[in-house]
Write a protein that holds these residues in place. Structure first.
Motif, short mmCIF file in Angstrom:
data_model
loop_
_atom_site.label_atom_id
_atom_site.label_comp_id
_atom_site.label_asym_id
_atom_site.label_seq_id
_atom_site.Cartn_x
_atom_site.Cartn_y
_atom_site.Cartn_z
N ARG A 6 0.83 -1.21 0.00
CA ARG A 6 0.00 0.00 0.00
C ARG A 6 0.86 1.26 0.00
NH1 ARG A 6 -3.16 -3.04 3.65
NH2 ARG A 6 -2.18 -1.98 5.43
N ALA A 7 1.97 1.23 0.77
CA ALA A 7 2.86 2.38 0.81
C ALA A 7 3.50 2.61 -0.55
CB ALA A 7 3.94 2.17 1.87
N GLU A 12 3.66 5.59 -5.71
CA GLU A 12 3.48 5.52 -7.16
C GLU A 12 2.37 6.48 -7.62
OE1 GLU A 12 3.79 4.40 -11.11
OE2 GLU A 12 5.14 3.88 -9.46
N ALA A 13 1.29 6.53 -6.86
CA ALA A 13 0.16 7.38 -7.26
C ALA A 13 0.51 8.86 -7.20
CB ALA A 13 -1.04 7.08 -6.37
N ARG A 14 1.42 9.23 -6.28
CA ARG A 14 1.79 10.64 -6.13
C ARG A 14 2.93 11.06 -7.04
NH1 ARG A 14 1.35 9.39 -0.51
NH2 ARG A 14 3.62 9.52 -0.30
N ARG A 19 8.00 12.54 -14.36
CA ARG A 19 9.19 12.37 -13.52
C ARG A 19 10.21 11.46 -14.20
NH1 ARG A 19 11.04 15.22 -9.07
NH2 ARG A 19 12.82 14.07 -8.26
N ASP A 20 11.46 11.91 -14.23
CA ASP A 20 12.54 11.09 -14.81
C ASP A 20 13.04 10.13 -13.74
OD1 ASP A 20 14.88 10.02 -15.91
OD2 ASP A 20 15.19 11.81 -17.13
N ARG A 21 12.49 8.94 -13.72
CA ARG A 21 12.79 7.98 -12.66
C ARG A 21 14.22 7.46 -12.74
NH1 ARG A 21 7.30 4.80 -11.17
NH2 ARG A 21 5.80 6.40 -11.80
N ALA A 22 14.75 7.38 -13.94
CA ALA A 22 16.12 6.87 -14.09
C ALA A 22 17.12 7.78 -13.41
CB ALA A 22 16.46 6.70 -15.57
N VAL A 23 16.95 9.09 -13.54
CA VAL A 23 17.87 10.04 -12.90
C VAL A 23 17.79 9.90 -11.39
CG1 VAL A 23 18.30 12.49 -12.50
CG2 VAL A 23 17.93 11.66 -14.82
N ASP A 24 16.56 9.78 -10.85
CA ASP A 24 16.41 9.57 -9.41
C ASP A 24 17.04 8.24 -8.98
OD1 ASP A 24 15.12 11.96 -8.87
OD2 ASP A 24 13.15 11.13 -9.31
N GLY A 25 16.89 7.22 -9.81
CA GLY A 25 17.48 5.92 -9.49
C GLY A 25 19.00 5.97 -9.47
N VAL A 304 13.60 4.09 -4.02
CA VAL A 304 14.36 5.16 -4.69
C VAL A 304 13.87 6.53 -4.20
CG1 VAL A 304 14.72 6.32 -6.91
CG2 VAL A 304 14.98 3.84 -6.74
N VAL A 305 12.56 6.68 -4.09
CA VAL A 305 11.99 7.94 -3.60
C VAL A 305 12.44 8.21 -2.17
CG1 VAL A 305 9.84 9.11 -3.01
CG2 VAL A 305 10.00 7.83 -5.14
N LEU A 306 12.39 7.18 -1.32
CA LEU A 306 12.77 7.36 0.09
C LEU A 306 14.23 7.75 0.22
CD1 LEU A 306 10.86 4.35 1.71
CD2 LEU A 306 10.26 6.78 1.77
#
Length: 401
Positions: A6-7, A12-14, A19-25, A304-306
């Motif tokens: 759920r977390a 994911e929903a927010r 958003r460039d997820r690869a750069v964050d990764g 990755v977000v955390l």
């Protein structure tokens, strides 16, 4: 398990669609490599006389361990994505350049001010209240300061973002070539046939161009001047230069400093660091699309977000987390394998791996409270901010005095 799902689903929903997820990764990967590198490539020894802790390194005993530093030295990736993100942020700014820069510097400076102020209070408490040896306190401050140099360099590099952006638009990846050339010239002077006549301070000239190199590549990436063709050249050219410097030019194999060695690649960065950064940058650009698709999975995207949300906390406090385990152990138990015992046996490596979950757990615990120092200090009056600045200054006087 359902709560974790759920977390992850909530994160994911927010997440905005753009958003460039690869750069964050990539940023998260480079961030996590910092504590892992310090925890695995840095050890401690216990003085039999006064029980004080001193810095040591497993690389002194195990030269074959040096290639591990090639994997864990991901600062090239960090500066690459830093340049990429900063240029995009700069181009989207709504206010002045000075206002944009003040905001970036404040986000970098608050956590540094926080950790140094806290340690200014801890030093007398540990020394006078708990009888921790002075050698241990000096070692602790060295370890705490060790990652903070990066913040100072990154702040200076960030201030150059407008110039990096303009250079990238005009020259593309070629804007990074003079930086590579500068480091090559300085290395040739300090390691060449006339090295004895070269003043020691000359190596400091490598600090800015050495770390600006990958940042400039990130700027070129952000303005669309670093594509797959250029990435292949960076990967191949950086790899070839790296091999030549190691096999022909006699550069040290370790990407981090080794006690007792006359030469180091890291402080300040040598040409070998830039060669590795070029290869890493090329690989990062080539893997960008695949990594973006991979991080569409909520279970992978959530951590990755955390990590990105706690970036400065991880950077500033990971050595404190290790010391929270090592300092009490030294006082109560003495030399503990993998923790306060000398890093000179293969058993130390196995024991240190076993300690990593504890270090990570302590970092999470410390970060739960230290994370607040990253947010704007809007609730603090001038007196509190002044007190924090004075404590941080006192810590600096202790370290450099």
């Amino acid at each position: 398990m359902n709560a974790l799902r759920r977390a992850a689903g909530s994160i994911e929903a927010r997440t905005p669609a753009h958003r460039d997820r690869a750069v964050d990764g990539l940023r998260a990967l480079a961030l996590l490599a910092v504590p892992l590198g310090h925890w695995m490539l840095g050890g401690l020894t216990l003085d039999a006389g006064d029980g004080g802790l001193h810095n040591a390194s497993p690389l002194t005993a195990f030269g074959f361990f040096a290639p591990v530093s090639w994997v864990l030295q991901l600062l090239g990736i960090f500066f690459l994505v830093g340049g990429y993100a900063s240029v995009l942020s700069y181009r989207r700014r709504t206010g002045s350049t000075a206002g944009w820069l003040r905001g970036r510097v404040a986000r970098l400076g608050r956590p540094v001010l926080g950790v140094t102020a806290v340690w200014a209070v801890l030093l007398p408490v540990l020394g006078h209240g708990f009888g921790v040896p002075q050698d241990t306190l000096r070692t602790a401050t060295t370890l705490v300061v060790q990652p903070l140099w990066f913040v100072g360099v990154y702040t200076v590099v960030t201030a150059l973002t407008p110039y990096c952006e303009r250079a990238a638009r005009r020259l593309g990846v070629w804007a990074a070539v003079p930086l590579l050339g500068t480091v090559a010239v300085v290395d040739a002077l300090r390691y060449g046939p006339y090295a004895e006549a070269v003043p020691s301070w000359l190596s400091l000239l490598n600090i800015l161009p050495g770390w600006l190199f990958a940042y400039q590549l990130g700027a070129a990436w952000a303005v669309g001047r670093l594509g797959r063709r250029e990435a292949w050249w960076l990967l191949a050219g950086g790899g070839a230069l790296f091999a030549a410097l190691l096999l022909v030019c006699g550069y040290p194999a370790s990407m981090v400093g080794v006690p007792g060695e006359a030469r180091t690649n890291s402080h300040p960065p040598s040409l070998l660091v830039l060669a590795l950064a070029a290869a890493q940058s090329g690989a990062a650009v080539l893997l960008h699309g695949r990594l973006n698709r991979l991080l569409r999975r909520p279970a992978l995207w959530a951590p990755v977000v955390l990590v990105n949300l706690c970036a400065m906390t991880i950077l500033c406090w990971h050595q404190t987390a290790m010391l929270a385990a090592a300092v009490p152990a030294a006082g109560l138990l003495g030399a503990v394998p993998g923790l306060t015992g000398a890093p000179d046996t293969l058993g130390w490596i196995a024991a240190r791996l076993a300690w990593l979950p504890l270090f990570a757990g302590l970092l999470v615990l410390v970060g739960r409270y230290a994370r607040r120092l990253e947010a704007p200090w809007t609730g603090s009056g001038p007196a509190r901010r002044t007190a924090a600045a004075l404590l941080a200054a006192g810590f600096a006087v202790y370290v450099f005095g």
